[in-house]
Enzyme design. Sequence first.
Site, PDB file in Angstrom:
ATOM      1  N   ALA A   1       0.475  -1.171  -0.319  1.00  0.00           N
ATOM      2  CA  ALA A   1       0.249   0.445  -0.311  1.00  0.00           C
ATOM      3  C   ALA A   1       1.214   1.244  -0.107  1.00  0.00           C
ATOM      4  O   ALA A   1      -0.305   2.340  -0.340  1.00  0.00           O
ATOM      5  CB  ALA A   1      -0.508  -0.079   1.011  1.00  0.00           C
TER       6      ALA A   1
ATOM      7  N   TYR B   1      10.948   2.725  -0.792  1.00  0.00           N
ATOM      8  CA  TYR B   1      10.277   2.013   0.026  1.00  0.00           C
ATOM      9  C   TYR B   1       9.311   1.783  -1.298  1.00  0.00           C
ATOM     10  O   TYR B   1       9.121   0.753  -2.301  1.00  0.00           O
ATOM     11  CB  TYR B   1       9.428   1.322   0.913  1.00  0.00           C
ATOM     12  CG  TYR B   1       9.060   0.586   1.487  1.00  0.00           C
ATOM     13  CD1 TYR B   1       9.403  -1.112   1.121  1.00  0.00           C
ATOM     14  CD2 TYR B   1       7.904   0.411   1.709  1.00  0.00           C
ATOM     15  CE1 TYR B   1       9.146  -2.045   1.583  1.00  0.00           C
ATOM     16  CE2 TYR B   1       6.987  -0.912   1.782  1.00  0.00           C
ATOM     17  CZ  TYR B   1       7.859  -2.099   1.023  1.00  0.00           C
ATOM     18  OH  TYR B   1       7.367  -3.256   1.675  1.00  0.00           O
TER      19      TYR B   1
ATOM     20  N   LYS C   1       6.902  -3.232  12.166  1.00  0.00           N
ATOM     21  CA  LYS C   1       6.041  -2.638  12.672  1.00  0.00           C
ATOM     22  C   LYS C   1       4.648  -2.672  13.665  1.00  0.00           C
ATOM     23  O   LYS C   1       5.310  -2.862  14.223  1.00  0.00           O
ATOM     24  CB  LYS C   1       4.444  -2.997  11.376  1.00  0.00           C
ATOM     25  CG  LYS C   1       5.059  -3.576  10.296  1.00  0.00           C
ATOM     26  CD  LYS C   1       4.697  -3.758   9.006  1.00  0.00           C
ATOM     27  CE  LYS C   1       5.720  -3.700   7.711  1.00  0.00           C
ATOM     28  NZ  LYS C   1       4.693  -4.303   6.538  1.00  0.00           N
ATOM     29  N   ALA C   2       3.584  -1.474  13.720  1.00  0.00           N
ATOM     30  CA  ALA C   2       2.807  -1.558  13.872  1.00  0.00           C
ATOM     31  C   ALA C   2       2.640  -2.033  15.900  1.00  0.00           C
ATOM     32  O   ALA C   2       3.178  -1.870  16.781  1.00  0.00           O
ATOM     33  CB  ALA C   2       2.044  -0.017  14.543  1.00  0.00           C
TER      34      ALA C   2
ATOM     35  N   LYS D   1       5.552  -3.444  23.484  1.00  0.00           N
ATOM     36  CA  LYS D   1       6.013  -2.380  24.067  1.00  0.00           C
ATOM     37  C   LYS D   1       4.644  -2.519  25.515  1.00  0.00           C
ATOM     38  O   LYS D   1       5.756  -2.222  26.694  1.00  0.00           O
ATOM     39  CB  LYS D   1       5.882  -0.617  23.625  1.00  0.00           C
ATOM     40  CG  LYS D   1       6.775  -0.551  23.051  1.00  0.00           C
ATOM     41  CD  LYS D   1       6.063   0.834  22.411  1.00  0.00           C
ATOM     42  CE  LYS D   1       7.672   1.514  21.035  1.00  0.00           C
ATOM     43  NZ  LYS D   1       7.003   2.789  20.096  1.00  0.00           N
TER      44      LYS D   1
ATOM     45  N   GLN E   1      -2.935   9.140  13.939  1.00  0.00           N
ATOM     46  CA  GLN E   1      -3.255   8.503  12.637  1.00  0.00           C
ATOM     47  C   GLN E   1      -3.510   7.572  12.395  1.00  0.00           C
ATOM     48  O   GLN E   1      -3.864   6.400  13.412  1.00  0.00           O
ATOM     49  CB  GLN E   1      -1.510   8.845  11.577  1.00  0.00           C
ATOM     50  CG  GLN E   1      -0.281   7.286  13.188  1.00  0.00           C
ATOM     51  CD  GLN E   1      -0.018   8.206  13.892  1.00  0.00           C
ATOM     52  OE1 GLN E   1      -0.236   9.099  14.864  1.00  0.00           O
ATOM     53  NE2 GLN E   1       1.425   8.119  14.155  1.00  0.00           N
ATOM     54  N   THR E   2      -4.360   6.665  11.405  1.00  0.00           N
ATOM     55  CA  THR E   2      -5.161   5.900  10.694  1.00  0.00           C
ATOM     56  C   THR E   2      -4.444   4.795  10.372  1.00  0.00           C
ATOM     57  O   THR E   2      -3.949   4.974   8.774  1.00  0.00           O
ATOM     58  CB  THR E   2      -6.472   6.736  10.638  1.00  0.00           C
ATOM     59  OG1 THR E   2      -5.710   7.084   9.457  1.00  0.00           O
ATOM     60  CG2 THR E   2      -7.109   7.245  11.146  1.00  0.00           C
ATOM     61  N   ARG E   3      -4.757   3.582  10.359  1.00  0.00           N
ATOM     62  CA  ARG E   3      -4.151   2.675   9.458  1.00  0.00           C
ATOM     63  C   ARG E   3      -5.037   1.242   9.304  1.00  0.00           C
ATOM     64  O   ARG E   3      -5.976   1.432  10.449  1.00  0.00           O
ATOM     65  CB  ARG E   3      -2.830   1.376   9.984  1.00  0.00           C
ATOM     66  CG  ARG E   3      -1.882   2.966   9.938  1.00  0.00           C
ATOM     67  CD  ARG E   3      -2.030   3.617   9.092  1.00  0.00           C
ATOM     68  NE  ARG E   3      -0.464   4.302   8.369  1.00  0.00           N
ATOM     69  CZ  ARG E   3      -0.100   5.088   8.481  1.00  0.00           C
ATOM     70  NH1 ARG E   3      -1.301   5.937   8.511  1.00  0.00           N
ATOM     71  NH2 ARG E   3       1.252   5.485   8.717  1.00  0.00           N
TER      72      ARG E   3
END
Length: 329
Positions: A119, A149, A192-193, A200, A220-222
């Site tokens: 994406a 990338y 990745k998140a 964490k 921020q959105t995903r």
Amino acid sequence: MSRDLILVAGGGGFIGGHLVGHLLRKGCHVRAVDRKPLEDWWQIHREAENLTADLQVYENAQRAAAGMNQIYNLAADMGGMGFIENNKALCMLSVLINTHLLLAARDHGVERFFFSSSACVYAAEKQVSPDVTPLKEEDAYPAMPEDGYGWEKLFSERMCRHFTEDFGLPTRVARYHNVYGPHGTWDGGREKAPAAICRKVIKAKMSRINEIEIWGDGRQTRSFTYIDDCIQGTDLLMESSVAEPLNIGSSELVTINGLVDLVEEIAGVRLKRKYILDAPKGVSGRNSDNTRILSLLGWAPGIRLREGLERTYAWIYDQVVSNRRSPTY
């Protein structure tokens, strides 16, 4: 189309390791190739032919493709936003892998070729608001992808298209949206998140520090795609007649703050949040429009984020308490 002899480039990686297992369960002969030493592969499937080789080298790509009916290219130098924003040249060099594998596929008469895109190919101007309009496949043009990338992925998509047009090599291209799950990078800077947040939260709970760092302001959105959906979508696309790039991504939009909320619920904790506003955070919003995949394949990713996070959290928890580390590469 024969299913017997399949090359999985990047077979020692996160998605590649899951794909190798899936193909073996279907009865395929699989040759898995990765540049990492075998002991650093995320999953080692002993039933596969496992080779260590750098596919950026033309001769290695030729050897890897010899005798194969299909090629899945999942090999790339990549990671989460912190990695791709600071390693643009390394990300761009992955173009050598896809170029050499396409040449090898042509030379060895491979029946079908799969390329794992991202994406990150989508134009940045389409992703400036957290309240993002889901991204359709045509939104990749006019082109202005993620620097480094994203440009490599978009260029490699075009290479696939032109090898089909010029040499008659059937190619399939999936644009993956933030794939996550067990048996993938969870620390070391390339994660990745979802994996980073799970790690964490686990460490904050274990250490009783009760604070977590979040990159950006958390708004921020995903959308995040669980690995099982990714593999199923990949299989359906490869078996289909769909020649154009196709989104494989969840359409369940969440803020990063919402992602943290879910992981905290799974862990049974509430943590103080420290926002690192100057950290890499990527675009403001990104989501997958699944209209085309539903129309062409009659399917779209359906595993809910909470369900996927529960599985991912449990696996990362085991890694943390066992004092394991992600491979360095």
